[in-house]
Write an enzyme that holds these catalytic residues in place. Structure first.
Site, PDB file in Angstrom:
ATOM      1  N   THR A 132     -75.437   6.105  56.707  1.00  0.00           N
ATOM      2  CA  THR A 132     -76.257   6.425  55.540  1.00  0.00           C
ATOM      3  C   THR A 132     -77.126   5.199  55.290  1.00  0.00           C
ATOM      4  O   THR A 132     -76.770   4.099  55.690  1.00  0.00           O
ATOM      5  CB  THR A 132     -75.411   6.639  54.276  1.00  0.00           C
ATOM      6  OG1 THR A 132     -74.765   5.399  53.980  1.00  0.00           O
ATOM      7  CG2 THR A 132     -74.388   7.717  54.459  1.00  0.00           C
ATOM      8  N   LYS A 178     -86.337   9.308  47.323  1.00  0.00           N
ATOM      9  CA  LYS A 178     -86.301  10.031  48.578  1.00  0.00           C
ATOM     10  C   LYS A 178     -87.691  10.552  48.927  1.00  0.00           C
ATOM     11  O   LYS A 178     -88.248  11.359  48.208  1.00  0.00           O
ATOM     12  CB  LYS A 178     -85.309  11.183  48.507  1.00  0.00           C
ATOM     13  CG  LYS A 178     -84.700  11.405  49.845  1.00  0.00           C
ATOM     14  CD  LYS A 178     -83.325  11.978  49.763  1.00  0.00           C
ATOM     15  CE  LYS A 178     -82.759  12.076  51.153  1.00  0.00           C
ATOM     16  NZ  LYS A 178     -81.880  13.212  51.315  1.00  0.00           N
ATOM     17  N   TRP A 189     -84.429   8.014  52.527  1.00  0.00           N
ATOM     18  CA  TRP A 189     -84.174   7.170  51.377  1.00  0.00           C
ATOM     19  C   TRP A 189     -85.103   5.968  51.312  1.00  0.00           C
ATOM     20  O   TRP A 189     -85.415   5.353  52.315  1.00  0.00           O
ATOM     21  CB  TRP A 189     -82.758   6.601  51.414  1.00  0.00           C
ATOM     22  CG  TRP A 189     -81.655   7.568  51.126  1.00  0.00           C
ATOM     23  CD1 TRP A 189     -80.650   7.902  51.987  1.00  0.00           C
ATOM     24  CD2 TRP A 189     -81.417   8.283  49.926  1.00  0.00           C
ATOM     25  NE1 TRP A 189     -79.814   8.788  51.370  1.00  0.00           N
ATOM     26  CE2 TRP A 189     -80.256   9.042  50.109  1.00  0.00           C
ATOM     27  CE3 TRP A 189     -82.086   8.362  48.688  1.00  0.00           C
ATOM     28  CZ2 TRP A 189     -79.730   9.863  49.123  1.00  0.00           C
ATOM     29  CZ3 TRP A 189     -81.566   9.186  47.708  1.00  0.00           C
ATOM     30  CH2 TRP A 189     -80.407   9.923  47.933  1.00  0.00           C
TER      31      TRP A 189
END
Ligand code: AMP
Length: 541
Positions: free
Chosen positions: A186, A440, A445
């Site tokens: 992530t 976003k 991101w």
């Protein structure tokens, strides 16, 4: 008493083996990054995945070793999914859009032993190689004719050379279904990226879950084109679900622009696709400009960011394509919810149906969810009360890969998503906010805090805040708010230029506004909720 059924471990190689046996002639069509269209069948894909598996074993890749990829959606990337995982190694898909420092961190943290990359990324990997010491071999995903004449990269070779040295006679081994099979980091929070390590079991169950008719729904009659990249949560599981169902698979390679996508969709008869809102907004524009229509496309899944209701309406009204709004995270493999109507909603007036479908959807079997207040108590499903969204299930992360910090689990084993949501009486979840303040843009991101930290490095800046503001094209773009130091001046142009070369291009704020002061909470933290309200109507060019 235990049941008396066969204890066949769930393994991803059984998916490609199934497709090769029962859908042997069904095609995988892919746009090669080095040019041209590649076309073959599930039977051939299985054979080549086995050749890859043997090549990896010869190179000493062992159970649990990480093998990195920097690659688009192509047939070779598909083979890596199965060839690497099939021998018990871990296919680590890396997002090439990250800033080089993040890429270096991720590759070194994962200790990737081999790294497979598309020709497009040759200049990038030439810069990465000297600072990624764990990578023993860099493999170009192309034929030897595309290898550079000179290179300092250790063990550089071509993928096709690697495969051609191997035979196809290999049996996929059996092992514990909890063995790791793929890894995806992530990104974009204030901390370093965190690795989510999927298992064979979680991946196979997720593939079955997304195949259900009320979730993404995959059938042997479908021609599936994942536009979501294979480096973004395994293209939402579609490279597994398509062979599981026996659907034809179309992989768009590096051609993510609307004209290339449309051409492939029409030529290959794509019926079903999936991607972030930005892709569909651009495609809608392209379709309108040329007054084009889809010959075969009927459904698409949109997720990763909130899908604008106007986009859903335009797709149905103008193009006869339905959009399923889905929610998920890297930590949830990713599918958590999908927005498909229930029987009691079929007779609702069109506008009410549209508002139901605009929500993020209801839980797919395999993911349980609840919303809780600050006190941790569960909130009612009345569509009004909003709280932290918690999820759990066999394809939800338990802890991060090699992370010194504990995971995001509550004491009773639920994963804190960081999203704030409501759930209505029919079970439809709607994200109202995200508790994290990252932005976003186009499904990727952007960390507001990283940008703020950079802004305050400018000598004329006293304090800075970055918030996301709506963008028709990218969903959200960063707006920088700056309090100048007394007596010092800096223009908007100078401020924006300050970011150039320091962050990934798409992270650079689109606009800057100078303010006298920024609002703070009682503990001195920036009050972003207030800022978002203050700049609610702001639009960036
Ligand atoms: P990632 O792990 O990069 O896929 O990001 C996951 C996050 O994206 C979620 O926690 C949500 O904040 C956001 N997200 C994903 N899907 C949606 C959606 N359909 N609507 C709104 N936000 C979404």
């Amino acid at each position: 008493m235990l049941g008396l059924m066969m204890a066949e471990p769930l393994r991803v190689a059984t998916i490609i083996e199934h497709a090769a046996k029962w859908h042997a002639t069904t095609e995988i069509v892919s746009r090669r990054p080095e040019g041209g269209i590649h076309r073959y069948t599930y039977a051939e894909a299985n054979r080549r995945s086995k050749q890859l598996a043997q090549a990896l074993l010869k190179l000493g890749v062992a159970n649990g070793d990480r093998v990195g990829t920097l690659a688009w959606n192509t047939h070779r990337h598909f083979e890596l999914y199965f060839g690497v995982a099939g021998i018990g190694a871990v296919c680590h898909t890396i997002n090439p859009r990250l800033f080089p420092e993040q890429l270096v961190y991720i590759i070194n943290h994962a200790e990737d032993r081999l790294l497979f990359f598309d020709l497009t990324f040759l200049p990038l990997v030439e810069r990465l190689a000297p600072v990624c010491p764990t990578v023993e071999k860099w493999v170009l995903l192309a034929g030897p004719e595309h290898l550079p004449a000179r290179s300092e990269m250790p063990g550089l070779c071509s993928y096709e050379d690697l495969l051609s040295a191997e035979t196809t006679g290999y049996e996929w081994p059996s092992f514990d279904e909890n063995t790791a099979c793929s890894l995806c980091y992530t990104s974009g929070t204030t901390d370093q990226p965190k690795g989510v390590l999927y298992s064979h079991r979680s991946t196979v169950l997720h593939a079955l879950g997304i195949s259900l008719p009320d979730s993404l729904g995959c059938s042997a009659l479908d021609v599936i084109m994942p536009v979501v990249p294979m480096f973004h949560v395994n293209a939402w599981g579609l490279p597994y679900a398509a062979p599981l169902a026996g659907a034809k698979l179309v992989l768009p390679g590096a051609g993510m622009d609307s004209a290339s996508l449309y051409e492939l969709m029409e030529n290959e008869g794509v019926t079903f696709s999936a991607g972030v809102p930005t892709i569909w907004l651009a495609l809608l524009q392209f379709m309108r400009e040329g007054q084009r229509r889809f010959r075969t496309l009927r459904r698409t899944v949109v997720g990763g960011s909130s899908c604008p209701p106007a986009l859903m309406k335009a797709f149905v009204d103008e193009l006869s394509v339905t959009i399923t709004h889905a929610w998920g995270m890297t930590e949830t493999s990713p599918l958590g919810t999908a927005g498909r109507l229930k029987a009691n909603q079929l007779e609702l007036p069109a506008s009410e149906k549209a508002s139901v479908l605009a929500k993020q959807g209801r839980a797919v079997f395999g993911v349980d969810m609840k919303i809780v207040g600050d006190d941790g108590q569960e909130l009612p499903h009345d569509g009004e009360a909003f709280g932290d969204l918690l999820v759990r299930g066999p394809w939800v992360v338990r802890e991060y890969f090699r992370s010194p910090t504990p995971g995001e689990l509550t004491a009773d084993g639920w994963f804190r998503t960081g999203d704030v949501a409501t759930i209505d009486p029919d079970g439809f979840m709607q994200i109202t906010d995200r508790s994290k303040d990252v932005i976003k843009s186009g499904g990727e991101w952007i960390s507001s805090i990283d940008l703020e930290n950079l802004a305050v490095a400018h000598p004329a800046v006293a304090e800075a805040a970055v918030i996301g503001v709506p963008s028709a094209k990218w969903s959200e773009r960063p707006l920088l708010l700056v309090v100048r130091r007394p007596g010092l001046d800096v223009s908007a142009e100078e401020m924006l230029a300050f970011f150039r070369g320091k962050v990934a291009k798409f992270w650079e704020p689109d606009a800057v506004e100078f303010v006298d002061a920024l609002p703070h909470t009682a503990t001195g933290k920036l009050l972003k909720t207030q800022l978002r309200k203050d700049f609610a109507g702001y639009s960036v060019a």
